[in-house]
Design a protein around this motif. Sequence first.
Motif: not given
Length: 282
Positions: A41-62
């Motif tokens: 999946a193509a993610l922004t840098a912020e989304q990739a950082a959130a994905a790597s941390s496992g913090h799904k609830a803190l995933m940047p959306i818009g």
Amino acid sequence: MSTPPSTPPSDSSAPSAAPTITTAVVLARGLGTRMRAEGGAALTAEQAAAASSGHKALMPIGGHRLIDFSLSALADAGIRRAVLVVAPEHEEFTRHLADLAPSRLEVLLAVQEEPRGTADAVASAREAVGEVPFVMVNGDNLYPGDGVRRLLQEPGSALLGFERSALLRESNIPADRIAAFALIEQEDGRLERIVEKPDAETLEAAGPDALVSMNCFAFTPEIFEACARIQPSPRGELEIVDAVRELGEMRVIPFAGGVLDLSRREDIDEVERRLAGVEVAL
């Protein structure tokens, strides 16, 4: 909050009376193992950082985080206090909530010291919840407001049962993933049992409109004692399904609607698309 595109339409039969329940417990402690896994999946840098941390609830959306949409929807439904179950390392949650400064509902953090399962997560919220009824939802799901409002009217323990055909039609969740979700067996509106990871024969026998559990419950404080009585499951976790079996009775509320799920990296783009233009009011 306006209705997200491709999510369930408004249900005119939803209750309009003042809710019985005004507290929610949001399970946001998960390890995010599937989200951490590298994917295409193509993610922004912020989304990739959130994905790597496992913090799904803190995933940047818009311009928001996923938890913002969840809290806004819960407030729309009638929730006035939300307890987020988080890990001991919750500095990012603390900073984000300070930035949000929500006024429509009070947001508290409850720490689950170890990732010991969903029942342990609920038990971790006991002090913050107190002796009041509450709804329990997953932090990586967005639930339809009409369904949550129905749960808020319940005087006792209840489970929102999603029609499998509606989930397939209105969610962003692939069919093979929905096929693995727990099935609800009920009689006259009372829960008989929850069948976890049903096999193909069980799925076929249940039919396309079989009710599926998406971990959307209403509980009385009795659930805390039930969580304390159970033993770890074969996979070594304290499961909320086992605690539910300890309760005397639970109502099942059938619901035809969809859920947005953000458990994998490949879910992010579709969730973001469906939430485009949705207002967040906190």
